[in-house]
Design an enzyme around this catalytic site. Structure first.
Site, PDB file in Angstrom:
ATOM      1  CG  PHE A   1      10.801   1.803  10.462  1.00 47.01           C
ATOM      2  CD1 PHE A   1      10.882   0.679   9.643  1.00 47.01           C
ATOM      3  CD2 PHE A   1       9.553   2.333  10.744  1.00 47.01           C
ATOM      4  CE1 PHE A   1       9.742   0.094   9.118  1.00 47.01           C
ATOM      5  CE2 PHE A   1       8.397   1.755  10.216  1.00 47.01           C
ATOM      6  CZ  PHE A   1       8.498   0.633   9.411  1.00 47.01           C
ATOM      7  CB  VAL A   2      11.210   6.848   7.210  1.00 46.19           C
ATOM      8  CG1 VAL A   2      12.608   7.347   7.555  1.00 46.19           C
ATOM      9  CG2 VAL A   2      11.248   5.986   5.954  1.00 46.19           C
TER      10      VAL A   2
ATOM     11  CG  ASP B   1      15.275  -1.923   4.528  1.00 46.15           C
ATOM     12  OD1 ASP B   1      16.506  -1.729   4.521  1.00 46.15           O
ATOM     13  OD2 ASP B   1      14.664  -2.296   5.535  1.00 46.15           O
TER      14      ASP B   1
ATOM     15  CG  ASP C   1       6.731   2.317  -0.138  1.00 47.00           C
ATOM     16  OD1 ASP C   1       7.398   1.411  -0.681  1.00 47.00           O
ATOM     17  OD2 ASP C   1       6.011   2.105   0.854  1.00 47.00           O
TER      18      ASP C   1
ATOM     19  NE  ARG D   1      -0.667   2.050   5.005  1.00 45.28           N
ATOM     20  CZ  ARG D   1       0.319   1.255   4.640  1.00 45.28           C
ATOM     21  NH1 ARG D   1       1.330   1.740   3.949  1.00 45.28           N
ATOM     22  NH2 ARG D   1       0.320  -0.026   4.959  1.00 45.28           N
TER      23      ARG D   1
ATOM     24  CE  LYS E   1      -3.246  -2.249   3.159  1.00 49.90           C
ATOM     25  NZ  LYS E   1      -3.716  -2.192   4.566  1.00 49.90           N
ATOM     26  N   GLY E   2       2.145   1.115   0.289  1.00 53.90           N
ATOM     27  CA  GLY E   2       2.994   2.271   0.532  1.00 53.90           C
ATOM     28  C   GLY E   2       3.115   3.244  -0.622  1.00 53.90           C
TER      29      GLY E   2
HETATM   30  P1  IMP Z   1      12.656  -4.507   1.274  1.00 51.36           P
HETATM   31  O1  IMP Z   1      12.066  -5.766   0.719  1.00 51.36           O
HETATM   32  O2  IMP Z   1      13.474  -4.768   2.510  1.00 51.36           O
HETATM   33  O3  IMP Z   1      13.403  -3.679   0.270  1.00 51.36           O
HETATM   34  O4  IMP Z   1      11.467  -3.666   1.837  1.00 51.36           O
HETATM   35  C1  IMP Z   1      10.624  -3.003   1.022  1.00 51.36           C
HETATM   36  C2  IMP Z   1       9.281  -2.739   1.672  1.00 51.36           C
HETATM   37  O5  IMP Z   1       9.365  -2.709   3.104  1.00 51.36           O
HETATM   38  C3  IMP Z   1       8.800  -1.394   1.263  1.00 51.36           C
HETATM   39  O6  IMP Z   1       8.000  -1.498   0.099  1.00 51.36           O
HETATM   40  C4  IMP Z   1       8.022  -0.914   2.456  1.00 51.36           C
HETATM   41  O7  IMP Z   1       6.684  -1.329   2.329  1.00 51.36           O
HETATM   42  C5  IMP Z   1       8.672  -1.603   3.617  1.00 51.36           C
HETATM   43  N1  IMP Z   1       9.635  -0.724   4.306  1.00 51.36           N
HETATM   44  C6  IMP Z   1      10.986  -0.751   4.227  1.00 51.36           C
HETATM   45  N2  IMP Z   1      11.560   0.193   4.982  1.00 51.36           N
HETATM   46  C7  IMP Z   1      10.525   0.859   5.555  1.00 51.36           C
HETATM   47  C8  IMP Z   1      10.461   1.990   6.457  1.00 51.36           C
HETATM   48  O8  IMP Z   1      11.461   2.593   6.879  1.00 51.36           O
HETATM   49  N3  IMP Z   1       9.214   2.378   6.803  1.00 51.36           N
HETATM   50  C9  IMP Z   1       8.078   1.788   6.366  1.00 51.36           C
HETATM   51  N4  IMP Z   1       8.093   0.734   5.521  1.00 51.36           N
HETATM   52  C10 IMP Z   1       9.299   0.278   5.132  1.00 51.36           C
HETATM   53 MG    MG Z   2       5.996  -1.401   0.049  1.00 52.28          MG
END
Ligand code: IMP
Ligand code: MG
Length: 171
Positions: A145-146, A96, A93, A158, A37-38
Protein backbone atom coordinates in the site's frame (compact mmCIF):
# COMPACT_ATOMS: atom_id res chain seq x y z
CA UNK A 1 7.46 5.11 5.80
CA UNK A 2 9.85 4.14 3.01
CA UNK A 3 10.26 6.14 -0.19
CA UNK A 4 9.51 4.03 -3.24
CA UNK A 5 9.64 6.67 -5.97
CA UNK A 6 11.40 10.02 -5.64
CA UNK A 7 10.15 13.34 -6.98
CA UNK A 8 12.78 13.15 -9.72
CA UNK A 9 11.81 9.64 -10.80
CA UNK A 10 8.16 10.64 -10.96
CA UNK A 11 8.88 13.85 -12.89
CA UNK A 12 10.92 11.96 -15.48
CA UNK A 13 8.17 9.38 -15.96
CA UNK A 14 5.48 12.05 -16.27
CA UNK A 15 7.59 13.75 -18.95
CA UNK A 16 7.82 10.48 -20.87
CA UNK A 17 4.07 9.82 -20.62
CA UNK A 18 3.34 13.40 -21.66
CA UNK A 19 5.57 13.04 -24.72
CA UNK A 20 3.85 9.78 -25.73
CA UNK A 21 0.40 11.30 -25.34
CA UNK A 22 1.45 14.42 -27.24
CA UNK A 23 2.62 12.31 -30.16
CA UNK A 24 -0.41 10.01 -30.18
CA UNK A 25 -3.05 12.72 -29.79
CA UNK A 26 -1.77 15.40 -32.12
CA UNK A 27 -4.82 17.00 -33.80
CA UNK A 28 -7.21 14.82 -31.79
CA UNK A 29 -8.07 17.24 -28.98
CA UNK A 30 -8.54 14.43 -26.44
CA UNK A 31 -10.37 14.62 -23.13
CA UNK A 32 -8.34 13.47 -20.14
CA UNK A 33 -10.71 12.02 -17.57
CA UNK A 34 -9.19 12.24 -14.12
CA UNK A 35 -10.35 9.86 -11.40
CA UNK A 36 -10.74 11.88 -8.23
CA UNK A 37 -9.28 12.35 -5.85
CA UNK A 38 -6.03 10.44 -6.31
CA UNK A 39 -5.37 11.74 -9.83
CA UNK A 40 -5.09 15.42 -8.99
CA UNK A 41 -1.35 15.77 -8.63
CA UNK A 42 -0.54 13.41 -11.49
CA UNK A 43 -3.08 15.01 -13.82
CA UNK A 44 -1.92 18.53 -13.04
CA UNK A 45 1.68 17.58 -13.83
CA UNK A 46 0.76 15.45 -16.86
CA UNK A 47 -1.31 18.23 -18.47
CA UNK A 48 1.70 20.50 -18.42
CA UNK A 49 3.83 17.86 -20.17
CA UNK A 50 1.27 17.43 -22.96
CA UNK A 51 2.05 19.85 -25.73
CA UNK A 52 -1.12 19.41 -27.80
CA UNK A 53 -4.57 20.87 -27.06
CA UNK A 54 -6.68 18.76 -24.74
CA UNK A 55 -9.58 19.06 -22.33
CA UNK A 56 -10.06 17.64 -18.85
CA UNK A 57 -13.03 16.21 -17.01
CA UNK A 58 -13.45 14.26 -13.82
CA UNK A 59 -15.11 11.21 -12.38
CA UNK A 60 -15.06 10.13 -8.78
CA UNK A 61 -15.09 6.59 -7.47
CA UNK A 62 -14.50 5.26 -4.03
CA UNK A 63 -13.78 1.74 -3.00
CA UNK A 64 -11.32 1.82 -0.15
CA UNK A 65 -12.84 3.95 2.57
CA UNK A 66 -10.27 4.06 5.34
CA UNK A 67 -9.00 0.54 4.77
CA UNK A 68 -6.32 -0.83 2.51
CA UNK A 69 -8.16 -3.64 0.75
CA UNK A 70 -10.02 -3.00 -2.49
CA UNK A 71 -13.61 -4.13 -2.40
CA UNK A 72 -14.70 -2.87 -5.79
CA UNK A 73 -16.48 0.34 -6.66
CA UNK A 74 -18.93 1.34 -3.98
CA UNK A 75 -19.77 4.78 -5.23
CA UNK A 76 -19.23 6.54 -8.54
CA UNK A 77 -20.01 9.99 -9.87
CA UNK A 78 -19.56 10.70 -13.56
CA UNK A 79 -20.34 14.44 -13.17
CA UNK A 80 -21.04 15.96 -16.59
CA UNK A 81 -18.55 13.91 -18.60
CA UNK A 82 -19.68 13.56 -22.21
CA UNK A 83 -17.14 11.92 -24.50
CA UNK A 84 -19.47 10.95 -27.34
CA UNK A 85 -17.49 11.41 -30.56
CA UNK A 86 -14.34 12.38 -28.67
CA UNK A 87 -11.01 10.69 -28.01
CA UNK A 88 -10.74 10.06 -24.28
CA UNK A 89 -8.02 8.95 -21.87
CA UNK A 90 -8.82 7.81 -18.34
CA UNK A 91 -6.11 9.10 -15.99
CA UNK A 92 -5.66 6.98 -12.87
CA UNK A 93 -3.22 7.35 -10.03
CA UNK A 94 -2.96 3.63 -9.40
CA UNK A 95 -4.45 0.37 -10.63
CA UNK A 96 -4.68 -2.38 -8.06
CA UNK A 97 -7.38 -4.97 -8.62
CA UNK A 98 -8.54 -3.22 -11.80
CA UNK A 99 -12.12 -3.21 -10.55
CA UNK A 100 -12.35 0.59 -10.64
CA UNK A 101 -10.94 0.76 -14.14
CA UNK A 102 -13.18 -2.04 -15.35
CA UNK A 103 -16.21 -0.24 -14.00
CA UNK A 104 -15.24 3.13 -15.48
CA UNK A 105 -14.39 1.64 -18.85
CA UNK A 106 -17.80 -0.01 -19.01
CA UNK A 107 -19.69 3.14 -18.05
CA UNK A 108 -17.68 5.46 -20.34
CA UNK A 109 -17.79 3.11 -23.34
CA UNK A 110 -21.57 3.49 -23.31
CA UNK A 111 -21.05 7.13 -24.24
CA UNK A 112 -19.57 5.95 -27.56
CA UNK A 113 -16.25 7.82 -27.60
CA UNK A 114 -14.12 7.65 -30.76
CA UNK A 115 -11.49 5.96 -28.60
CA UNK A 116 -10.97 5.26 -24.92
CA UNK A 117 -7.51 4.59 -23.50
CA UNK A 118 -6.05 4.36 -20.03
CA UNK A 119 -3.07 6.14 -18.50
CA UNK A 120 -2.03 5.02 -15.01
CA UNK A 121 0.98 6.25 -13.09
CA UNK A 122 1.26 3.19 -10.84
CA UNK A 123 0.30 -0.40 -11.55
CA UNK A 124 0.28 -3.25 -9.10
CA UNK A 125 0.65 -6.18 -11.49
CA UNK A 126 -0.54 -9.67 -10.74
CA UNK A 127 -3.23 -8.23 -8.52
CA UNK A 128 -5.65 -7.65 -11.39
CA UNK A 129 -9.03 -9.18 -10.77
CA UNK A 130 -10.66 -7.46 -13.74
CA UNK A 131 -9.34 -7.68 -17.31
CA UNK A 132 -7.94 -4.22 -17.97
CA UNK A 133 -5.62 -2.80 -20.58
CA UNK A 134 -3.32 0.01 -19.50
CA UNK A 135 -2.17 1.83 -22.61
CA UNK A 136 0.13 4.32 -20.91
CA UNK A 137 1.72 2.94 -17.76
CA UNK A 138 4.14 4.66 -15.46
CA UNK A 139 5.64 2.33 -12.87
CA UNK A 140 4.98 -1.29 -12.05
CA UNK A 141 5.18 -1.46 -8.26
CA UNK A 142 4.90 -4.26 -5.69
CA UNK A 143 1.56 -4.99 -4.04
CA UNK A 144 2.35 -2.80 -0.98
CA UNK A 145 0.00 0.00 0.00
CA UNK A 146 1.49 3.32 -1.10
CA UNK A 147 0.76 6.98 -0.40
CA UNK A 148 1.85 10.39 -1.66
CA UNK A 149 1.69 12.26 -4.97
CA UNK A 150 -2.10 12.38 -4.60
CA UNK A 151 -2.58 8.95 -3.05
CA UNK A 152 -4.01 8.79 0.42
CA UNK A 153 -4.50 6.55 3.37
CA UNK A 154 -7.76 7.66 4.93
CA UNK A 155 -7.27 11.14 3.39
CA UNK A 156 -3.73 11.52 4.79
CA UNK A 157 -0.46 11.86 2.91
CA UNK A 158 -1.83 13.09 -0.45
CA UNK A 159 0.49 16.09 -0.23
CA UNK A 160 3.75 14.15 -0.12
CA UNK A 161 5.81 14.97 -3.25
CA UNK A 162 7.08 11.37 -3.49
CA UNK A 163 5.47 7.91 -3.37
CA UNK A 164 6.10 5.93 -0.20
CA UNK A 165 5.15 2.59 1.28
CA UNK A 166 3.25 2.89 4.57
CA UNK A 167 3.64 0.60 7.51
CA UNK A 168 1.66 0.27 10.73
CA UNK A 169 3.65 3.05 12.41
CA UNK A 170 2.18 5.56 9.94
CA UNK A 171 -1.43 4.90 11.02
P1 IMP B 1 -8.68 -0.99 -7.84
O1 IMP B 1 -10.14 -0.82 -8.13
O2 IMP B 1 -8.42 -2.11 -6.87
O3 IMP B 1 -7.81 -1.10 -9.06
O4 IMP B 1 -8.24 0.27 -7.03
C1 IMP B 1 -8.06 1.47 -7.62
C2 IMP B 1 -8.20 2.62 -6.64
O5 IMP B 1 -7.90 2.22 -5.29
C3 IMP B 1 -7.20 3.66 -6.98
O6 IMP B 1 -7.77 4.61 -7.87
C4 IMP B 1 -6.84 4.27 -5.66
O7 IMP B 1 -7.72 5.33 -5.38
C5 IMP B 1 -7.05 3.15 -4.68
N1 IMP B 1 -5.79 2.48 -4.34
C6 IMP B 1 -5.34 1.28 -4.78
N2 IMP B 1 -4.14 0.96 -4.28
C7 IMP B 1 -3.81 2.01 -3.49
C8 IMP B 1 -2.64 2.30 -2.67
O8 IMP B 1 -1.66 1.54 -2.58
N3 IMP B 1 -2.68 3.48 -2.02
C9 IMP B 1 -3.70 4.37 -2.09
N4 IMP B 1 -4.80 4.14 -2.84
C10 IMP B 1 -4.85 2.97 -3.52
MG1 MG C 1 -8.41 6.44 -7.37
Amino acid sequence: MKILLTEEQIAEKVRTLGAQLSADYRDKNPVLIGCLKGCVVFLADLMREITVPHAIDFVRTSSYGKGRVSTGVEEAEIFDVNIRGRHAVIVEDIVDTGLTLGYLTEVLTKQEPLSLKVCALLVKPGAHRAPVTIDYRGFDIPADFVVGYGLDWGERYRDLPYVAVVDEQDA
